[in-house]
Design a protein around this motif. Structure first.
Motif: not given
Length: 391
Positions: A93-119
């Protein structure tokens, strides 16, 4: 073919109060139990469906235990096909194992790693499964995307292309395929059974999509019933329409009782069963009401009570032969089929029996009640007009 001898005069309406009362009590009981007992499938409730096949015999309980150990204790495990096929359907009864906390953590990491490409942003749509959408102002090389994903700790899938380039019209857009629910289940099974397990199919339905399918399925059944009642209203007589409607409601609810009693999964196939039962049921009732009209034309002055009884007796052979023929055709599926086909056959047989029963013991008595109500109103109208004329 005459199973019932011509001239048979069974008084079907004589016990109408007993049969109608019992039918309404059963319908009411099922309606009360539907919210508590109906097991909505992935089609309606949303979730993930994984079909797996083993190259050796596997016990259902052992498989269910492995799925529970993977973190999905409420999963449904059902064997499909014949026993020697060793194929199973796992529903979670689930579609994904991804939680809101996981998504926020990934978002912060990508914003940091790809800042030079205009995240610009990282988004996730639960209805589409384990897919992350990335947008940037400038195009990012695939090597940089993979580096940023590793730095963020993103669990990319090993079974598919991990990064997809969705850039259109010069607007950079990318999609990451991460290890999702099906991957976790597959890994748990492969850890236990090795290469003996094969994942055949993975399907998922988001909760919003499931809700829409459920509502549209219910609407389809209701519209079919309304259309049929309008047909009876214009094709025959206003007195027969209420009996047809009540009979159809009776048949649909009784058929739904199959899923209430068995706890089997209620899905889109179930809606197909209900629509088929509605069609079968109305065909049976139209035959009876058409014979009522013929009998009324042949025997002027006969009461509606006797007319309906005569019509039911005259069509009884046809009703039995039609019902038996349909049931016999479904028995093969009932004996040899598994899964949804078995449910379809079993529910259809119940629906056929309910439709035949309601044509005799529900639709006719309701038509009789409506006729007496119409006659009473007509008598009251004449009395009122007579008093008005005398005044």
């Amino acid at each position: 073919m005459e199973i019932i001898k011509p001239g048979t005069t069974i008084d079907f309406l004589g016990k109408r109060r007993t049969f109608v009362t019992a039918s309404f009590a059963l319908v009411l009981l099922i309606l009360v139990l539907i919210p508590l007992r109906v097991n909505l499938g992935v089609d309606f409730a949303g979730g993930t469906e994984i079909e797996v096949k083993f190259h050796r015999a596997v016990e259902v309980e052992k498989l269910r235990g492995q799925v529970a150990e993977a973190g999905f204790g409420g999963a449904s495990v059902q064997q499909i096909g014949s026993a020697d096929e060793n194929a199973f359907l796992i529903r979670v009864g689930q579609v994904s194992v991804l939680s809101d906390e996981d998504l926020e953590r990934y978002r912060e990491a990508f914003a940091r790693e790809l800042s030079s490409y205009g995240f610009v942003g990282l988004s996730f749509n639960p209805s589409t499964g384990d897919l992350l959408d990335l947008r940037t102002e400038r195009e990012v090389p695939e090597a940089e995307l993979l580096r940023a994903a590793r730095a963020a700790g993103l669990p990319l899938t090993q079974r598919d292309e991990p990064v997809r380039n969705l850039t259109r019209a010069g607007q950079p857009a990318y999609q990451f395929v991460i290890q999702g629910l099906s991957d976790k289940v597959s890994e748990a099974l492969q850890a236990e059974f090795g290469q003996d397990v094969e994942v055949r199919r993975v399907e998922f339905v988001g909760p919003q999509v499931g809700k829409q399918l459920r509502n549209r399925g219910i609407m389809a059944v209701l519209l079919a019933m309304v259309g049929i009642v309008l047909y009876v209203l214009f094709r025959f007589d206003v007195r027969f329409a209420p009996g047809t409607l009540v009979g159809l409601v009776h048949d649909v609810v009784i058929t739904t009782g199959y899923w209430v009693v068995t706890g089997r999964e209620f899905n889109l196939t179930s809606i197909a069963v209900l629509l088929t039962v509605v069609g079968y049921s109305v065909n049976d009732k139209v035959v009876v009401f058409d014979r009522v009209r013929e009998v009324a034309a042949r025997r002027k002055g006969m009461s509606l009570y006797d007319t309906i009884n005569t019509a039911v007796n005259e069509t009884l052979s046809r009703t039995i032969v039609t019902g038996l023929t349909t049931v016999i055709a479904l028995l093969g599926f009932l004996v040899f089929a598994r899964g949804s086909i078995f449910d379809f056959s079993a529910a259809m047989i119940l629906g056929i029996l309910a439709g035949t029963y309601s044509s005799i013991f529900v639709a006719g008595p309701i038509a009789l009640v409506v006729d007496r109500w119409v006659q009473k109103r007509e008598t009251e109208r004449k009395v009122h007009e007579s008093k008005t004329a005398q005044a």
